[in-house]
Design an enzyme around this catalytic site. Sequence first.
Site: not given
Length: 731
Positions: A556, A560, A478
Amino acid sequence: MGVKDLKHMFDRLDLHHKKPEKYSRPKFPTPKDNNDNIFAKPIATGQPPEIFRRVQHNQLPVGCCCQESDCPIQTNNFYNNLTLGDQTCPIWTLPYSLWYTTDPGQVPGLAFNHTEASQRVFGPDPDAKTAQYYFNPPKIKSFVLSGENFTDIKLSLENHNKFSVTALLSNSSGGRVIIPLVQGMGYITSIYQNVKPLISSQVGFQEFSKCNNVGDLKKYKVMLFNQVTWSIYVQGDVELSLKDPNTIVGDRPGNNTLIQIARGLSQDYDDSAGCYQERADISANVSGSKGTYKLSYTTKGNSKCGSGLVWCLPHHQEVLIEKTKESITELVLDSPTKGEMKSYKTNELVMEEQLPVDITWEPWSSFSTNNGYSDHAKDLIRRAAQEEANQDIVGMANIDSMYTSGKILDKFAYIAYVCHYILQDSDLTEKVLPRVKQAIEIFAKNTQQFPLVYDRSWKGLISSAEPGADFGNSNYNDHHFHYGYHIHAIALAAHIDPDWLHSNDDLVFNYANTLLRDTASPFADEFFPESRSFDWFHGHSFAHGIFASGDGKDEESSSEDYHFAYGMKLYGIIVGDKSMEHRANLMLAIMKRAMNMYMLYTNDNKIQPAKLIGNKVSGILFENKIDFATYFGRGTIGDEWIHGIHMLPITPISSFIRSPKFVKEEWEQKLSGIVEQIPDGWKGILMLNKALFDPKSAWDWFSSDNWNPALIDNGMSRTWSLAYIAGVGGY
């Protein structure tokens, strides 16, 4: 990614400290100095700032050299599974999957397969009109590349590149099988040295026959017991024969013997066989609002047509230039999760995209023009800003998560932006901005609760928290999500006060540059890999770091992902780095096309199976499956978390990606029936997203006299929400 998922992954990995293996790996070449190539200019050069303590990662890459002097190893791209655990999780070069197999009692080597759409498994109820997930059956051993008496083999990786890596199977007797792995490669290619070829199949060979030679290539036709036909081409002295229904063998050891295998029979294979890809590199140039990007394949060998064969995805096919389109073949194969791939006889794929050059700071939507703000709208925005400006900005941001702190920083940076540019209220700006700067500088000085450290093993900037904390940041999960919020917040604050960026000896400037080098370096250098997060072949980023996964990399949160690119664009504008701005615009243009094929589904989507379209969003998109879910749950009321994670945060770029048509369909089919029951901040996310097709009703909700701040996310502000909605026609 949830803590339970991380723990599950750790159970599959050997996290004990290991001595790095020794292999000779050349340095990455620096791109040629081409002023037109937006990938030629580095973000910054030299060592990362000394405030980032140097560490050796507690999970070293397997089968790779990882000394400090070695070049970076990719952590979030297609081949990373081969560097993790026992190296046996599959990778996808597309359209093929490959994996290292050491199954007891079976032939060891590098296995590969291709699955077609008819093999997909839907569930949990396979007969449901809309399925929660589908996956492709993994590890069907159509072929295993191995060698005679090749029992003590090991797998190592060399020539690490964003789009490619070279796999090397070797044994103690000096035998070697070299397998270049390149995204989109036309064949499974292997080069045999000092070992007699042995090709196994667990499916089994029903038919094996030699065909007429193709130039200096021997050609063989193979039909497996699943009735799938494959072509095999051999260059060199080796002759192949069928030993038994599961084994093809060569008659002598290979001396740089080339063996290429591809699914199907075609003249196009005959035309391009003998040539294979070793690596690929990206370049691009921009003219006005048009961006032209090129994947250039470095090849070896010769073919009748003078080039190799390259497979590309649907989002490539739509924007190929005419010259590339002319090289199309008759061959079509399914990809696991991204529709039909087509092949081209070419050594380069050249594509053109329209760039969102006009979307910058101000609220923007695809259906309206910002005509300014009425006095009444400004009054409501001002009252919201006055209330939110009283919050403890520094205390709220200085927490133990790079991700959540980034959201808080971004929230208040947007409030400062609204106060300065929309309200033009200097008193309010001065109340908010200094505390936003102070909060950002805690991270720029690296004095937050878990400072970042520089990892000398994989080469990257990671959290000093435990791998299971902060969504796996220290294991490279991430990074674009986390760092994207920080970069966007810095860009907003610097837009108000450009001098601040370079104060204190470039403190914040150096911090932002290092975050961007970690996530989006235009080319690999001594300290960071090329484009860690964004996959220029897939058309979106992968959030999944150094955790082995049977279904490959995944993401997912589409929103973002493009928020990172948007923040990178704004930062590029602030620092005057046109190449960075252009790269970000190109990423956004590619994401718009790819995400609306693979992750965001209008009713007329032609890429995903009909049984998945009703979900409206992918949930988690893997390389080998799609699961309408998140790593942290489905929702309090319905599936609002799954939808919301593809929405947040709402910014001027949101409407560029999420069309009014899609947002309206998603609202009417999935959200309108549950939104009023949602008791927490996810309701605010869904309501602000509604402004992308119906800003007036979104305005009514956010401007209500009965306002409840508990109904907006901790990364949202009522100030920005009202400013955005009014700016796109909500008032």
